[in-house]
Design a protein around this motif. Structure first.
Motif, PDB file in Angstrom:
ATOM      1  N   ILE A  15       0.920  -0.963   0.467  1.00  0.00           N
ATOM      2  CA  ILE A  15       0.050  -0.192   0.112  1.00  0.00           C
ATOM      3  C   ILE A  15       1.025   1.141   0.124  1.00  0.00           C
ATOM      4  O   ILE A  15       0.342   2.706  -0.595  1.00  0.00           O
ATOM      5  CB  ILE A  15      -1.036   0.053   1.184  1.00  0.00           C
ATOM      6  CG1 ILE A  15      -1.670  -1.014   1.026  1.00  0.00           C
ATOM      7  CG2 ILE A  15      -1.596   1.188   1.899  1.00  0.00           C
ATOM      8  CD1 ILE A  15      -3.071  -1.523   2.126  1.00  0.00           C
ATOM      9  N   ALA A  16       1.378   0.932   0.696  1.00  0.00           N
ATOM     10  CA  ALA A  16       2.807   2.477   0.656  1.00  0.00           C
ATOM     11  C   ALA A  16       3.957   2.539  -0.658  1.00  0.00           C
ATOM     12  O   ALA A  16       3.426   3.287  -1.188  1.00  0.00           O
ATOM     13  CB  ALA A  16       3.950   2.043   1.954  1.00  0.00           C
ATOM     14  N   VAL A  20       2.549   5.998  -2.819  1.00  0.00           N
ATOM     15  CA  VAL A  20       3.863   7.174  -3.430  1.00  0.00           C
ATOM     16  C   VAL A  20       3.852   7.096  -5.267  1.00  0.00           C
ATOM     17  O   VAL A  20       3.865   7.926  -6.086  1.00  0.00           O
ATOM     18  CB  VAL A  20       5.021   6.490  -2.523  1.00  0.00           C
ATOM     19  CG1 VAL A  20       6.487   7.532  -3.666  1.00  0.00           C
ATOM     20  CG2 VAL A  20       4.878   6.994  -1.753  1.00  0.00           C
ATOM     21  N   MET A  21       4.126   5.544  -6.087  1.00  0.00           N
ATOM     22  CA  MET A  21       4.294   5.320  -7.204  1.00  0.00           C
ATOM     23  C   MET A  21       2.668   5.911  -8.238  1.00  0.00           C
ATOM     24  O   MET A  21       2.711   6.722  -8.782  1.00  0.00           O
ATOM     25  CB  MET A  21       4.452   3.923  -7.441  1.00  0.00           C
ATOM     26  CG  MET A  21       5.994   3.486  -7.309  1.00  0.00           C
ATOM     27  SD  MET A  21       5.791   2.036  -8.087  1.00  0.00           S
ATOM     28  CE  MET A  21       4.658   0.842  -6.928  1.00  0.00           C
ATOM     29  N   VAL A  22       1.787   5.798  -7.727  1.00  0.00           N
ATOM     30  CA  VAL A  22       0.799   6.601  -8.015  1.00  0.00           C
ATOM     31  C   VAL A  22       0.355   7.648  -7.735  1.00  0.00           C
ATOM     32  O   VAL A  22       0.260   8.622  -8.966  1.00  0.00           O
ATOM     33  CB  VAL A  22      -0.585   5.746  -7.068  1.00  0.00           C
ATOM     34  CG1 VAL A  22      -2.235   6.778  -7.781  1.00  0.00           C
ATOM     35  CG2 VAL A  22      -1.335   4.265  -7.286  1.00  0.00           C
ATOM     36  N   GLY A 236      12.851  -2.378   0.963  1.00  0.00           N
ATOM     37  CA  GLY A 236      11.871  -3.281   1.871  1.00  0.00           C
ATOM     38  C   GLY A 236      10.547  -3.781   0.634  1.00  0.00           C
ATOM     39  O   GLY A 236      10.242  -5.000   1.159  1.00  0.00           O
ATOM     40  N   HIS A 237      10.929  -3.590  -0.813  1.00  0.00           N
ATOM     41  CA  HIS A 237       9.844  -3.687  -1.506  1.00  0.00           C
ATOM     42  C   HIS A 237      10.435  -4.170  -2.880  1.00  0.00           C
ATOM     43  O   HIS A 237       9.285  -3.826  -3.838  1.00  0.00           O
ATOM     44  CB  HIS A 237       8.586  -3.163  -0.746  1.00  0.00           C
ATOM     45  CG  HIS A 237       6.956  -3.828  -1.477  1.00  0.00           C
ATOM     46  ND1 HIS A 237       7.224  -5.395  -1.049  1.00  0.00           N
ATOM     47  CD2 HIS A 237       6.252  -3.674  -2.470  1.00  0.00           C
ATOM     48  CE1 HIS A 237       5.687  -5.019  -0.714  1.00  0.00           C
ATOM     49  NE2 HIS A 237       5.320  -4.569  -2.456  1.00  0.00           N
ATOM     50  N   GLY A 238      11.589  -4.442  -2.787  1.00  0.00           N
ATOM     51  CA  GLY A 238      11.708  -4.299  -4.564  1.00  0.00           C
ATOM     52  C   GLY A 238      11.998  -3.305  -5.359  1.00  0.00           C
ATOM     53  O   GLY A 238      12.640  -2.396  -4.697  1.00  0.00           O
TER      54      GLY A 238
END
Length: 265
Positions: A15-16, A20-22, A236-238
């Motif tokens: 979600i985090a 940010v990316m959206v 933390g997410h690739g």
């Protein structure tokens, strides 16, 4: 048995990073033009860098050069006629492949690299030629596919879709993604150029499946190269490839659909 806590452990980071990316993506989509083109080019450049590092670990300088070339190539291709754009992107991926290791890795890079560059080229072209609504539709159906698949897969569960490549994906999540994409097509149909309601829904489902195959293609590549994530660009997410693999698959298929006259042709 998987505990309830571990089952949803990755929801927070997803979600985090998505928020940010959206936010950044929507701003670029809204502004369009050179801003959006530069954002896409930067993303493709970083994904190209990730791809090169996956193919040839330790060749950091080569990977950086490949990433810069791929990003610049996508940006410049947007100003070229289609045949010249395709030749330019193919030439760049050929040069990039030549700087890597054994022949199987070079061939793999050539296939993936060209596919990634065409997807980036399509994203820029869709925004400029088909307009704001078209690119929002594409992004919305990819997000809807991912979200519906995530929750349906964890809540409903059931048989795995393709365990050898993507062991977490289930048939329930896959079909839920198609249904969500069809609803997105239903919502956008009246605003897409030359689209009937049925065609918009069918094309949305086809692109939903393509986005799932884009995810599977990256999963297969990671298994082949023995890496967990394409990079650690997103803490933390690739990496970007991990986050945009589905969008790349959908965008590449949209390019094919456009050339065949199914969208905007």
């Amino acid at each position: 048995m998987t505990s309830a806590g571990s089952q949803w452990a990755d929801l927070g980071p997803r979600i985090a990073s998505a928020v940010v990316m959206v936010a950044v993506g929507l701003l670029g989509i809204w502004l369009g033009g050179l801003v959006f083109g530069a954002l896409v080019a930067l993303s493709i450049g970083l994904i190209g860098w990730e791809l090169a590092r996956m193919m040839a670990p330790g060749r950091d300088v080569v990977a950086v050069g490949i990433g810069i070339a791929m990003g610049a190539g996508v940006l410049l291709a947007g100003f070229m006629p289609l045949p010249m754009a395709l030749l330019t992107m193919f030439f760049i991926t050929m040069l990039g492949a030549g700087g890597l290791g054994p022949e199987p890795d070079r061939i793999r890079f050539l296939v993936y690299g060209f596919y990634i560059m065409i997807a980036g080229y399509t994203l820029t072209g869709a925004r400029e030629e088909a307009g704001l609504v078209a690119i929002l539709w594409l992004v919305a159906l990819v997000v809807a596919t991912d979200v519906a698949g995530y929750f349906a897969g964890r809540i409903i569960g059931g048989p795995k879709f393709w365990p050898a490549v993507s062991p977490k994906k289930t048939w329930s999540g896959t079909v839920a993604g198609w249904i969500a994409a069809a609803l997105v097509g239903l919502a956008f149909a009246a605003h897409l150029p030359g689209m009937t309601l049925v065609l918009a829904m069918l094309l949305s489902v086809a692109l939903s499946f393509a986005s799932q195959m884009g995810d599977a293609a990256e999963s297969a590549l990671k298994r082949r190269t023995g890496v967990k994530d394409s990079s650690n660009l997103i803490p933390g997410h690739g990496g970007l490839f991990d986050r945009f693999d589905a969008l790349l698959g959908a965008a590449f298929t949209l390019f094919v659909a456009h050339q065949l006259g199914f969208f905007g042709g």
